[in-house]
Design a protein around this motif. Sequence first.
Motif, PDB file in Angstrom:
ATOM      1  N   ASP A 204      63.922   5.160 156.045  1.00  0.00           N
ATOM      2  CA  ASP A 204      64.472   6.011 154.997  1.00  0.00           C
ATOM      3  C   ASP A 204      65.680   5.301 154.401  1.00  0.00           C
ATOM      4  O   ASP A 204      66.679   5.085 155.086  1.00  0.00           O
ATOM      5  CB  ASP A 204      64.871   7.372 155.586  1.00  0.00           C
ATOM      6  CG  ASP A 204      65.285   8.368 154.508  1.00  0.00           C
ATOM      7  OD1 ASP A 204      65.210   8.016 153.316  1.00  0.00           O
ATOM      8  OD2 ASP A 204      65.691   9.495 154.868  1.00  0.00           O
ATOM      9  N   ILE A 205      65.592   4.944 153.121  1.00  0.00           N
ATOM     10  CA  ILE A 205      66.647   4.200 152.450  1.00  0.00           C
ATOM     11  C   ILE A 205      67.641   5.179 151.830  1.00  0.00           C
ATOM     12  O   ILE A 205      67.263   6.065 151.079  1.00  0.00           O
ATOM     13  CB  ILE A 205      66.065   3.286 151.358  1.00  0.00           C
ATOM     14  CG1 ILE A 205      64.912   2.450 151.927  1.00  0.00           C
ATOM     15  CG2 ILE A 205      67.156   2.392 150.780  1.00  0.00           C
ATOM     16  CD1 ILE A 205      65.289   1.618 153.129  1.00  0.00           C
ATOM     17  N   GLY A 206      68.924   4.995 152.165  1.00  0.00           N
ATOM     18  CA  GLY A 206      69.930   5.944 151.694  1.00  0.00           C
ATOM     19  C   GLY A 206      69.679   7.310 152.294  1.00  0.00           C
ATOM     20  O   GLY A 206      69.595   8.313 151.589  1.00  0.00           O
ATOM     21  N   ALA A 207      69.583   7.365 153.612  1.00  0.00           N
ATOM     22  CA  ALA A 207      69.054   8.541 154.306  1.00  0.00           C
ATOM     23  C   ALA A 207      70.018   9.712 154.401  1.00  0.00           C
ATOM     24  O   ALA A 207      69.624  10.797 154.812  1.00  0.00           O
ATOM     25  CB  ALA A 207      68.615   8.133 155.719  1.00  0.00           C
ATOM     26  N   GLY A 208      71.294   9.536 154.065  1.00  0.00           N
ATOM     27  CA  GLY A 208      72.249  10.624 154.235  1.00  0.00           C
ATOM     28  C   GLY A 208      72.387  10.987 155.699  1.00  0.00           C
ATOM     29  O   GLY A 208      72.512  10.126 156.561  1.00  0.00           O
ATOM     30  N   ASP A 209      72.336  12.288 155.981  1.00  0.00           N
ATOM     31  CA  ASP A 209      72.431  12.713 157.386  1.00  0.00           C
ATOM     32  C   ASP A 209      71.077  12.733 158.078  1.00  0.00           C
ATOM     33  O   ASP A 209      70.974  13.110 159.248  1.00  0.00           O
ATOM     34  CB  ASP A 209      73.094  14.086 157.498  1.00  0.00           C
ATOM     35  CG  ASP A 209      72.288  15.194 156.814  1.00  0.00           C
ATOM     36  OD1 ASP A 209      71.229  14.892 156.224  1.00  0.00           O
ATOM     37  OD2 ASP A 209      72.726  16.355 156.875  1.00  0.00           O
TER      38      ASP A 209
END
Length: 370
Positions: A204-209
């Motif tokens: 997951d690219i730029g997955a946040g939390d």
Amino acid sequence: MSITLQISVSLIFTYPVLLLDHWYTCTKPDVYSYYTKDYGQICRRHGYTELNESDLDISVTNSYEDEDMASNSGLNGLYRPRSALARALYEKQQNDRHLQEFDQNEWYRVDKSRLSPELQEKFVQLEPDHETKEFLSSSIDKSSWVWTQIWYLLAKAVLKHFWTITDINGWLGRGSMFVLSAEQARTLLGAAKRGSNNAGSVVDIGAGDGEVSRRFAHLYTNKYATEISGCMRKALSSKGFTILDTEDWWREQRFDCVCMLNLLDRCAKPRSMLQQAKAAIAPDGVLLLALVLPYKPYVEVTSDHKPEERLPIQGVNFEEQVASFVQIMRDEIGFELAAWSRAPYLCEGDFAQAYYWLDDSVYVFTPSRT
């Protein structure tokens, strides 16, 4: 001593109300709550407003132009609580009532008469399932925790001078998002004939939390993620993700599923990110991508908040912008559409209302063979 204690106690109980009064009169959450096919705003007179371009967080000023919005009582101005806290709670009750009456199936509908035969054939109809409703129910409960919401306001008022909104949300553990449930992701991947069978790897690219991809990442054996926020990286690690370098994640390893969920309109170089994703996809792998429409890019880390690369998405409605984006992916980036759908990009709410949403277009792409 007693005077000091009295002042301290007074500040503890007065400052949150003053802050709330400032929030109530000056800053309403800017969030798109689209509901009609021509992107009309839903219930503007009851507090549903436009998205702050910086994020889905509840943080931005907005002045109401509608006279009905000024009273916003639902009773033509005949009743208006006097205190800031009472007004906020009253209007939240009104907004939440309208959320309860809203037909959630609208989130997943498209006008097929506006779609080409290819887009009609590859469209997957989803619906609000049990996991979606659980997220909404949890959001409703959390938005009713009055003192917790006041704590969020206090913390944010201080931390915004030092941290980004992403870091603040990561530290507070708030503002979780939802796009696809496990069953919805399984349905979409199955329609693309790319079921995981509990094998392979997902990144997951730029997955946040990690809350968005966590719900279906277990469909794959190995879970990876990239994220620039230190607070969010800690949250990802706690959820079992292996953290990869944000610059070099795509250079050596290959993945059965690359996720870019609501990233393209928030990164400086979306074209470069898509090319990296294409290079990182394993044979028979897929790109699972979500994009908020209408396309309005906003980059948190650039000085002018504009992307260095912009996707030339055209169209005046949801279906036209989908068609434009799919064509760009095919002709300019080198991806073929395998399946797609429409779903809400949900966000936990606050004092104003229980939750917010944006219109998300969700796709499964495969690299072109030519």
